[in-house]
Design an enzyme around this catalytic site. Structure first.
Site, mmCIF file in Angstrom:
data_model
loop_
_atom_site.group_PDB
_atom_site.id
_atom_site.type_symbol
_atom_site.label_atom_id
_atom_site.label_comp_id
_atom_site.label_asym_id
_atom_site.label_seq_id
_atom_site.Cartn_x
_atom_site.Cartn_y
_atom_site.Cartn_z
ATOM 1 N N SER A 195 0.816 -1.218 0.000
ATOM 2 C CA SER A 195 0.000 0.000 0.000
ATOM 3 C C SER A 195 0.851 1.270 0.000
ATOM 4 C CB SER A 195 -1.009 -0.005 1.149
ATOM 5 O OG SER A 195 -0.369 -0.198 2.369
ATOM 6 N N ASP B 193 16.461 1.525 0.439
ATOM 7 C CA ASP B 193 16.232 2.582 1.416
ATOM 8 C C ASP B 193 15.952 3.891 0.675
ATOM 9 O OD1 ASP B 193 17.153 2.911 4.680
ATOM 10 O OD2 ASP B 193 16.892 4.735 3.489
ATOM 11 N N ASN C 133 19.355 -1.525 13.907
ATOM 12 C CA ASN C 133 19.343 -0.561 14.999
ATOM 13 C C ASN C 133 18.176 -0.893 15.926
ATOM 14 O OD1 ASN C 133 21.496 0.841 13.799
ATOM 15 N ND2 ASN C 133 20.109 2.020 12.505
ATOM 16 N N GLN D 42 17.217 3.617 16.160
ATOM 17 C CA GLN D 42 16.087 3.070 15.391
ATOM 18 C C GLN D 42 15.017 4.141 15.217
ATOM 19 O OE1 GLN D 42 14.189 -0.339 17.208
ATOM 20 N NE2 GLN D 42 12.934 -0.760 15.395
ATOM 21 N N VAL E 291 12.353 3.556 12.653
ATOM 22 C CA VAL E 291 11.137 2.858 12.210
ATOM 23 C C VAL E 291 10.993 1.615 13.078
ATOM 24 C CG1 VAL E 291 9.966 1.681 10.314
ATOM 25 C CG2 VAL E 291 11.336 3.725 9.841
ATOM 26 N N HIS F 238 14.178 -4.303 10.929
ATOM 27 C CA HIS F 238 14.757 -4.245 9.586
ATOM 28 C C HIS F 238 16.264 -4.371 9.689
ATOM 29 C CE1 HIS F 238 14.209 -0.146 11.145
ATOM 30 N NE2 HIS F 238 15.321 0.191 10.514
ATOM 31 N N HIS G 295 19.652 -3.400 7.719
ATOM 32 C CA HIS G 295 20.235 -2.591 6.661
ATOM 33 C C HIS G 295 21.333 -3.418 5.993
ATOM 34 C CE1 HIS G 295 18.789 1.457 8.198
ATOM 35 N NE2 HIS G 295 18.703 0.759 9.323
HETATM 36 P P1 5GP Z 1 16.435 2.978 11.246
HETATM 37 O O1 5GP Z 1 16.849 4.399 11.492
HETATM 38 O O2 5GP Z 1 15.126 2.679 11.933
HETATM 39 O O3 5GP Z 1 17.479 1.959 11.539
HETATM 40 O O4 5GP Z 1 16.212 2.859 9.693
HETATM 41 C C1 5GP Z 1 15.045 3.266 9.056
HETATM 42 C C2 5GP Z 1 15.384 3.423 7.609
HETATM 43 O O5 5GP Z 1 14.183 3.436 6.881
HETATM 44 C C3 5GP Z 1 16.127 4.722 7.263
HETATM 45 O O6 5GP Z 1 17.366 4.398 6.662
HETATM 46 C C4 5GP Z 1 15.179 5.448 6.329
HETATM 47 O O7 5GP Z 1 15.864 6.112 5.297
HETATM 48 C C5 5GP Z 1 14.310 4.325 5.804
HETATM 49 N N1 5GP Z 1 12.951 4.710 5.463
HETATM 50 C C6 5GP Z 1 12.094 5.435 6.232
HETATM 51 N N2 5GP Z 1 10.910 5.556 5.622
HETATM 52 C C7 5GP Z 1 11.022 4.878 4.446
HETATM 53 C C8 5GP Z 1 10.108 4.639 3.376
HETATM 54 O O8 5GP Z 1 8.948 5.066 3.375
HETATM 55 N N3 5GP Z 1 10.562 3.916 2.327
HETATM 56 C C9 5GP Z 1 11.836 3.426 2.286
HETATM 57 N N4 5GP Z 1 12.185 2.714 1.198
HETATM 58 N N5 5GP Z 1 12.724 3.626 3.293
HETATM 59 C C10 5GP Z 1 12.315 4.344 4.344
#
Ligand code: 5GP
Ligand code: ZN
Length: 122
Positions: A23, A40, A95, A102, A104, A108, A110
């Site tokens: 979605s 990303d 993370n 972190q 999100v 996940h 990376h």
């Molecule tokens: P975190 O900071 O939680 O380890 O990583 C979250 C990652 O999700 C970040 O690198 C950010 O750029 C990526 N991200 C956040 N929102 C979106 C999105 O809507 N689509 C995609 N493809 N990546 C996202």
């Protein structure tokens, strides 16, 4: 996490659940029955791919299914090979929480590569 969430496979308020459901658009590069991989939005390296379990899991700290985590990690390694990172090497990182950086709250990994990565990551 509520009782319902323990049983649920998806959280409609979670951006990565919405990507998993199709979605919200993403550049999907691979999937298996437990996980999917997409680029990303804000890449930190020439190759920067996120690998998520299809089911909602807040982070590695609350992961309760080793097969699911293993399935995501196996997909991370497959994606890295497909990106041509196998020879030069790459990094897989997750993370966790505030101090881990972190942003999100859906588990996940990376996959980063295509340049020399620094250590410690800071
Ligand atoms: P975190 O900071 O939680 O380890 O990583 C979250 C990652 O999700 C970040 O690198 C950010 O750029 C990526 N991200 C956040 N929102 C979106 C999105 O809507 N689509 C995609 N493809 N990546 C996202
Ligand atoms: Zn989610």
């Amino acid at each position: 996490m509520t009782e319902t969430m323990n049983e649920a496979t998806t959280d409609p308020t979670c951006i990565f659940c919405r990507i998993a459901a199709g979605s919200i658009p993403a550049t999907v590069v691979a999937r298996n029955h437990q996980a999917m991989a997409f680029r990303d939005l804000n890449p930190q390296a020439p190759s920067h791919i996120l690998v998520i379990p299809l089911r909602h899991v807040d982070s590695l700290a609350s992961a309760d299914n080793p097969c699911e985590v293993g399935g995501a990690l196996a997909l991370a390694a497959e994606v890295a090979e497909a990106e041509g990172l196998g020879e030069g090497g790459y990094r897989v990182v997750t993370n966790i929480g505030r101090d881990g950086g972190q942003t999100v709250q859906h588990l996940h990994f990376h996959v980063l590569g295509g340049r020399q990565l620094h250590w410690p990551p800071g």
